[in-house]
Every structure is written in C-alpha cells, then in structure tokens.
Design an enzyme around this catalytic site. Sequence first.
Site, PDB file in Angstrom:
ATOM      1  CE  LYS A  15      -2.067  -1.058   3.916  1.00 21.67           C
ATOM      2  NZ  LYS A  15      -1.343  -2.323   4.218  1.00 21.67           N
ATOM      3  NE  ARG A  90      -4.608  -0.955  10.115  1.00 22.49           N
ATOM      4  CZ  ARG A  90      -3.495  -0.612   9.474  1.00 22.49           C
ATOM      5  NH1 ARG A  90      -3.411   0.534   8.870  1.00 22.49           N
ATOM      6  NH2 ARG A  90      -2.481  -1.435   9.452  1.00 22.49           N
ATOM      7  NE  ARG A 129       7.875  -2.648   6.029  1.00 26.85           N
ATOM      8  CZ  ARG A 129       6.585  -2.444   6.277  1.00 26.85           C
ATOM      9  NH1 ARG A 129       5.815  -1.870   5.365  1.00 26.85           N
ATOM     10  NH2 ARG A 129       6.073  -2.844   7.412  1.00 26.85           N
ATOM     11  NE  ARG A 162       6.266  -0.259   9.802  1.00 20.47           N
ATOM     12  CZ  ARG A 162       5.124  -0.252   9.125  1.00 20.47           C
ATOM     13  NH1 ARG A 162       5.075   0.336   7.929  1.00 20.47           N
ATOM     14  NH2 ARG A 162       4.044  -0.819   9.605  1.00 20.47           N
ATOM     15  NE  ARG A 173       2.066  -4.789  11.128  1.00 17.47           N
ATOM     16  CZ  ARG A 173       3.107  -4.613  10.320  1.00 17.47           C
ATOM     17  NH1 ARG A 173       4.296  -5.076  10.655  1.00 17.47           N
ATOM     18  NH2 ARG A 173       2.963  -3.984   9.182  1.00 17.47           N
TER      19      ARG A 173
END
Length: 214
Positions: A15, A90, A129, A162, A173
């Site tokens: 996203k 969400r 990531r 992160r 998550r």
Amino acid sequence: METRLILFGPPGVGKGTQAKLLAENFGIPHISTGDILRAAVTAGTVLGMKAKVIMDAGKLVPDDIMINLVRETLASPRTTKGFILDGFPRTLEQAKALSAIFKELKIVRFHVVNFEVDDEEIIRRLDNRLICPKEGKIYNLEFDAVNKGGPCPSCGAALIQRDDDRPATVRERLRVYHATTKPVVEFYRQQGVVMTIDGTGTVDVVNREIRMML
Ligand code: G5P
Ligand code: MG
C-alpha cells in the site's frame, strides 16, 4: 477530475509503495495513518507514546483517535484535488465514520483499491523490508541494492527495520487484519466501489495495473 483512492489490504501488501507512486502519478497527497502515527512516535507526543505500545503489539489504535486524525487531515485544503488514503479505514466503525466525513465534505466519487497477496509472501516481504527513518522511503532487501544500517540511496540516512516488523508482531498484525479489517471490504463491495488488484507482481506491474483499472 479529482482522484480519491482508499488503498486497502493486509500489512506488507504494498500500500505504502503504491501510494507514493500514485501520489506522484496524480500529483495528490499520500495520507498514511501509519506514517502519521510513526511521526508522532518520533516526535514523542502524547499520541505517539500511546500509539507506540499498541503498534509494537500489532494491535489497532482506538477508533476515536484515528477517526479524529483523519477528519482533521481530510478537511485540509491540500486534499481538494484528491488524495490517497493508506491504512484507513481498518474497522467497520472507521469505515462508517469515513462515510460521514465524505458526506460533510460533499465527496461522492472514490475508489477502494483492494490488494491481495497471500500471507506467506507478506511475511517474506516484511522480513525483507527496510525503511528510511528520515523520508519514509520503502525498500526491500530482495530487489533493492540496500543493507540494514546501510545508507538510504536517496538521502544517505541509515536504513532501519520497523519495530513492528518483528516476526511475532507481524503474525499478530495479520491475525488482526483477517479478523477485523478484511471484512470491511464487504461494506465497500455493497457500494460498488472496490477494484481488486493482484499484488504479487513487481512494483511496476502492480502500478500499471492500478492505473489501467482507474
Ligand atoms: P501501517 O503503517 O498502516 P500496515 O500494517 O497496514 O502498516 P505496512 O506494513 O505499512 O502496512 P504496506 O504499506 O502495505 O505495509 O507495504 P509496503 O511498505 O509498501 O511494502 C512492504 C514490502 O514489500 C517492502 O519491502 C516493499 O519494498 C515490498 N513491496 C511493495 N510492493 C511490492 C510489489 O508490488 N511487489 C513486490 N515483490 N514487493 C513489493 O500501520 C502500522 C500500525 O499503525 C496502527 C496499527 O497499530 C498498525 O499496526 N494503525 C492503525 N490503527 C488503527 N486504525 C488505523 N486506521 C491505523 N492505521 C495505522
Ligand atoms: Mg505502509
């Protein structure tokens, strides 16, 4: 004509990556509720301190906080030519509140871009990531020439992982996404505004697919 997009999908689906490209493609702002919260964490505000604990646990920040934050952001004049909303709504509560905000702002036309990628690939992407702590640029160890702690190719800042990309947090998550967020797409299906995108291609392929569908 205004372009108003809601990017919807699981953590790590792309996203943020696509939002940044589309924001450039269309010259409209990228509004990421995750980025807003991370900026509050870095600034050490009351919101940031509260959000950090929740984010690191892989849970959702309370609806009332998120709704007020988005209401304020969307009321700003910089969104009059359109916007890309990334990471909101969400929950069904947030989706209903967004409908009320759109009504207040007389917004009728918008699209929900629903990204689909399977959980195995999500875990792999988040494991690989890296982000730039200064500019928020997003990289991947598998296809970008970057290293953890190495320089951001764009600004030179040391790249980091992160805090919520730790495996246990990623699993939580994903669980929260399937239990609470994914069902929200039905709310938008009923309004006939959902475009589903196969997010498994390369970044360029996915970007082309979205622009073609628009
Ligand atoms: P965030 O920040 O909104 P998530 O969990 O929704 O976090 P995340 O992790 O930011 O989403 P993303 O933006 O979908 O993922 O993915 P990305 O960063 O662009 O890409 C992930 C990796 O895949 C990168 O390495 C990238 O290079 C690679 N990649 C991207 N696209 C492609 C592609 O097309 N192909 C391939 N092969 N690779 C690709 O929210 C964080 C937390 O904030 C709170 C919650 O606690 C949340 O957990 N929060 C909220 N709480 C309540 N309500 C809200 N509305 C909230 N919003 C945030
Ligand atoms: Mg993101």
